[in-house]
Design a protein around this motif. Structure first.
Motif, PDB file in Angstrom:
ATOM      1  N   ASP A  44       2.238   0.206   6.899  1.00 60.23           N
ATOM      2  CA  ASP A  44       0.828   0.091   7.305  1.00 60.23           C
ATOM      3  C   ASP A  44       0.318   1.379   7.951  1.00 60.23           C
ATOM      4  O   ASP A  44      -0.834   1.761   7.760  1.00 60.23           O
ATOM      5  N   GLU A  45       1.170   2.058   8.712  1.00 59.88           N
ATOM      6  CA  GLU A  45       0.754   3.320   9.336  1.00 59.88           C
ATOM      7  C   GLU A  45       0.668   4.446   8.312  1.00 59.88           C
ATOM      8  O   GLU A  45      -0.219   5.299   8.406  1.00 59.88           O
ATOM      9  N   LEU A  46       1.583   4.473   7.349  1.00 63.19           N
ATOM     10  CA  LEU A  46       1.529   5.499   6.308  1.00 63.19           C
ATOM     11  C   LEU A  46       0.247   5.369   5.492  1.00 63.19           C
ATOM     12  O   LEU A  46      -0.378   6.359   5.135  1.00 63.19           O
ATOM     13  N   ILE A  47      -0.120   4.139   5.211  1.00 61.75           N
ATOM     14  CA  ILE A  47      -1.321   3.888   4.401  1.00 61.75           C
ATOM     15  C   ILE A  47      -2.585   4.094   5.225  1.00 61.75           C
ATOM     16  O   ILE A  47      -3.576   4.612   4.743  1.00 61.75           O
ATOM     17  N   GLY A  48      -2.552   3.702   6.480  1.00 66.50           N
ATOM     18  CA  GLY A  48      -3.727   3.814   7.336  1.00 66.50           C
ATOM     19  C   GLY A  48      -4.616   2.598   7.196  1.00 66.50           C
ATOM     20  O   GLY A  48      -4.404   1.729   6.361  1.00 66.50           O
ATOM     21  N   THR A  49      -5.620   2.552   8.030  1.00 68.85           N
ATOM     22  CA  THR A  49      -6.557   1.433   7.985  1.00 68.85           C
ATOM     23  C   THR A  49      -7.795   1.837   7.203  1.00 68.85           C
ATOM     24  O   THR A  49      -8.131   3.006   7.097  1.00 68.85           O
TER      25      THR A  49
END
Length: 125
Positions: A44-49
């Motif tokens: 989720d952090e690699l992809i971002g929001t």
């Protein structure tokens, strides 16, 4: 099966070029390109929001203009408007509705792991 193992506390190392499956199954990922670790962390952090939305309206140019004047970053792209914002999407619908422009579509845009991989490996060349 892999997800079930992880839920039971078993560490699973998965090496795959099918990044859509990695994104669905893994909690964390490491991206390696050209023999170097380019990124590592929770998926989720690699992809971002999501900070952009794809909107469809009858008058694209008018919508982009109204949004720009209201402080949003709006771009016309292939018959739709892409809006970059950190604000709640209700703020952009309110701005458009106040100007008499009504949405027929509002879709959050979110990168996937494959897009992140391609961006990182391209930048590392």
């Amino acid at each position: 099966m892999i997800r079930g193992l992880g839920e039971r506390g078993v560490t699973v190392l998965l090496s795959s070029h099918i990044l859509a499956e990695v994104q669905q199954v893994c909690d964390a990922a490491t991206i390696i390109g050209h023999g170097q670790m380019l990124a590592s962390g929770p998926v989720d952090e690699l992809i971002g929001t999501s900070t952009s939305y794809r909107i469809s309206v009858a008058d694209l140019e008018a919508a982009a203009s109204v949004l720009d004047r209201a402080g949003f970053t709006a771009e016309l792209l292939e018959g739709q408007v892409i809006v970059q914002t950190t604000k709640d999407p209700s703020a952009l619908t309110r701005v458009l509705a106040t100007s008499g422009i009504y949405l027929s579509e509002l879709v959050p845009q979110r990168a996937d792991l494959e897009t992140v991989f391609l961006q990182l490996t391209e930048a590392a060349q």
